[in-house]
Design an enzyme around this catalytic site. Structure first.
Site, short mmCIF file in Angstrom:
data_model
loop_
_atom_site.label_atom_id
_atom_site.label_comp_id
_atom_site.label_asym_id
_atom_site.label_seq_id
_atom_site.Cartn_x
_atom_site.Cartn_y
_atom_site.Cartn_z
N ARG A 50 -26.03 19.85 20.98
CA ARG A 50 -27.10 20.80 20.70
C ARG A 50 -28.04 20.27 19.63
O ARG A 50 -27.68 19.41 18.86
CB ARG A 50 -26.53 22.17 20.28
CG ARG A 50 -25.55 22.13 19.16
CD ARG A 50 -24.80 23.45 19.09
NE ARG A 50 -23.97 23.50 17.90
CZ ARG A 50 -24.36 24.02 16.75
NH1 ARG A 50 -25.54 24.55 16.64
NH2 ARG A 50 -23.54 24.02 15.71
N THR A 51 -29.29 20.80 19.66
CA THR A 51 -30.31 20.31 18.74
C THR A 51 -30.00 20.78 17.33
O THR A 51 -29.88 21.97 17.08
CB THR A 51 -31.68 20.87 19.14
OG1 THR A 51 -31.91 20.56 20.51
CG2 THR A 51 -32.77 20.26 18.30
N LEU A 52 -29.86 19.86 16.42
CA LEU A 52 -29.58 20.23 15.04
C LEU A 52 -30.81 20.08 14.16
O LEU A 52 -31.04 20.87 13.27
CB LEU A 52 -28.44 19.37 14.48
CG LEU A 52 -27.09 19.62 15.14
CD1 LEU A 52 -26.10 18.56 14.72
CD2 LEU A 52 -26.56 20.99 14.78
N ASN A 79 -28.81 26.44 20.67
CA ASN A 79 -29.31 25.14 21.11
C ASN A 79 -30.81 25.26 21.37
O ASN A 79 -31.25 25.18 22.51
CB ASN A 79 -28.58 24.72 22.38
CG ASN A 79 -28.96 23.33 22.81
OD1 ASN A 79 -29.54 22.57 22.03
ND2 ASN A 79 -28.65 22.98 24.05
N PRO A 80 -31.60 25.44 20.29
CA PRO A 80 -33.01 25.77 20.50
C PRO A 80 -33.84 24.59 20.98
O PRO A 80 -33.48 23.43 20.77
CB PRO A 80 -33.46 26.21 19.11
CG PRO A 80 -32.58 25.45 18.18
CD PRO A 80 -31.26 25.33 18.87
#
Lengths: 273, 245
Positions: free
Chosen positions: B22-24, B126-127
């Site tokens: 996921r996008t961090l 997870n934007p």
């Protein structure tokens, strides 16, 4: 406390006596009072003949407006004024302190104060406190060397600029300055631009609001225009005041005396034992 | 917006397998987009910079794209996520075309679709790390809205993302009015982009303007703005105050 400590005269300096008690209270869950901040828009600009300083008038304590009409343009010397953003107590204290130092310096030298003197006194004080004195200042004035405008940051760095903005509304005000500033502005154009920049901060930033204060400093003259503009008047005020319709009837008025708890001892003093 | 890590490789070693899916944080980012409604439709402006942390790595990134016949989209934030969004939108438009029913998705519909996508991704932690501006005209109705990575969405006569909110919106609130002509609209956008160029560190002096009207989309070729650095006070600024700058 031992008796030995009482007989020693206080040496001055900060007394740390209450620190342990304060820490204990915080651990027990006491919420310490927050700082009164001047979430602010302050600006300064150099025009043809001198300097114009502007500020809004809202002082906030967190989300609440603590003072609707405070004064953020502080007096430093007859020819030097300073706008302050950040913690209100810090800006007040530091400008008062340097103002007094400047006065003493004027007596000592017999001359008009210079803006760089105020600048150096302020920046060295702020630097020595390593940013803990949370004061962001816009200092402006006219002295023998000409008009000057400086910004001073809480850690002690300074900038010398033709136009400057500080505070939470600084971006909104800077947007106005960057699009409309030009050199050689007249007094009226300068005042109009400063008022526009402060209004931009007042209406687009939540930490700034209420009225516009302006201070115009030129060679030998200063004009402190307190509440130059009042763009947030109270629009709805009832002339009649408040009157509540009489729908309630008074049925009975009964006065019940409270029971007296004090026992009167007859004959002689109760304290005599 | 987070500053990208200077050593992206390390993160993969430190993150567990689940986290690395996921996008961090964002890596290659675009800065503000500004959009306004004008007489005939919508105008969008964005510069062409793609920053990699504090480096201006890419200077020809097209952040304004057309979507179907009736909308244009501008994105700030993570560029790879914008490319992913374009894939979703291209698929959406394709399926709509395949229906071949005489209807086509208008800007309101595309805006709503994007809002749902962004909000659902945010709920899964997870934007898509973007702030989007979506504008368009359909059947004479102009629409201009914005969606960001947490799903906040709204419409207005003028919108901006990122720094544009702080620097451009105040100017637009003052100077926008109904029925701007095309030239007035471009001039107003350029005013905003100039302030952003002066005051946003991740801005580059190469911008694109996109226009959409009932007749169609036009994304104009990139050009740069004139800037002025010759104020008197900028020459020898500290002649009066030694030690400052």
């Amino acid at each position: 406390m031992s008796t030995a400590a009482e007989s020693v005269p206080p040496k001055g300096g900060f007394s740390f006596d209450l620190c342990r008690r304060n820490e204990m209270l915080v651990q027990k869950g006491l919420k310490q009072p927050s700082f009164l901040k001047t979430g602010t828009t302050i600006v300064g600009l150099i025009f043809q003949d001198g300097v114009i300083l502007g500020a809004d008038t809202r002082a906030t304590e967190g989300p609440i407006v603590a003072d609707k009409n405070c004064e953020k343009i502080h007096y430093m010397a007859p020819n030097i004024y300073c706008c302050g953003a950040g913690t209100a107590a810090d800006t007040e204290a530091v400008t008062d302190m340097v103002s007094s130092q400047l006065k003493l310096h004027r007596y000592h030298t017999g001359r008009e104060s210079r803006v760089v003197t105020a600048l150096t006194l302020l920046k060295s004080h702020l630097f020595s406190y390593q940013g803990y004195v949370s004061a962001a200042l816009v200092l402006g004035g006219v002295d023998v060397t000409g008009p000057h405008l400086h910004t001073i940051y809480p850690h002690g760095s300074t900038d010398t600029l033709p136009f400057a903005t500080m505070g939470s509304g600084s971006l909104a005000a800077m947007a106005v300055f960057e699009s409309k500033y030009r050199e050689g502005l007249t007094r009226d154009e300068g005042v109009k631009l400063v008022a526009e920049a402060i209004c931009s901060g007042i209406f687009n930033d939540l930490g700034s609001g209420s009225n516009v204060d302006i201070c115009v400093i030129t060679k030998g003259k200063k004009e402190y225009l307190r509440n130059y503009m009042l763009p947030n008047p109270r629009t709805y005020v009832s002339e009649k005041g408040y009157s509540f319709a009489k729908k309630t009837e008074v049925l009975l008025t009964k006065i019940t005396p409270l029971r007296e708890l004090v026992e009167v001892v007859e004959g002689g003093d109760a304290m005599e034992e | 917006m987070n500053v990208a890590d200077s050593a992206p490789a390390m993160n993969n070693l430190l993150a567990s397998n689940a986290d690395s899916q996921r996008t961090l944080y964002p890596y290659v980012t675009g800065t503000s987009v500004v959009g306004i409604k004008y007489k005939d439709g919508i105008l969008l402006a964005a510069d062409m910079g793609g920053s990699y942390g504090s480096t201006l790595r890419y200077k020809t990134v097209e952040r304004l794209k057309s979507v179907g016949k009736h909308s244009i989209i501008g994105a700030s934030g993570e560029i790879s996520d914008f490319q992913e969004i374009m894939r979703y939108l291209d698929e959406l438009i394709l399926y709509d075309n395949m229906w071949d029913d005489g209807n086509s998705l208008g800007p309101k519909e595309v805006h709503n679709y994007l809002t749902r996508v962004m909000y659902n991704r945010r709920n899964k932690f997870n934007p898509l790390w973007n702030s989007l501006v979506l504008g368009g005209v359909k059947n004479g109705q102009k629409h201009l809205g914005t969606v960001n990575m947490i799903g906040v969405h709204y419409e207005d006569n003028h919108v901006a993302t990122g720094f544009g909110n702080h620097l451009a919106r105040p100017i637009l609130r003052d100077e926008w009015h109904e029925n701007l002509t095309f030239e007035e609209g471009v001039k107003l956008l350029e005013k905003c982009m100039r302030v952003l160029l002066y005051r946003d560190r991740s801005a580059v002096n190469k911008l694109q303007i996109a226009r959409i009207t009932e007749d169609g989309v036009a994304v104009f070729p990139p050009y740069s703005l004139k800037t002025f650095w010759n104020f008197n006070a900028f020459q020898n600024p500290t002649v009066g105050a030694e030690g400052s700058w």
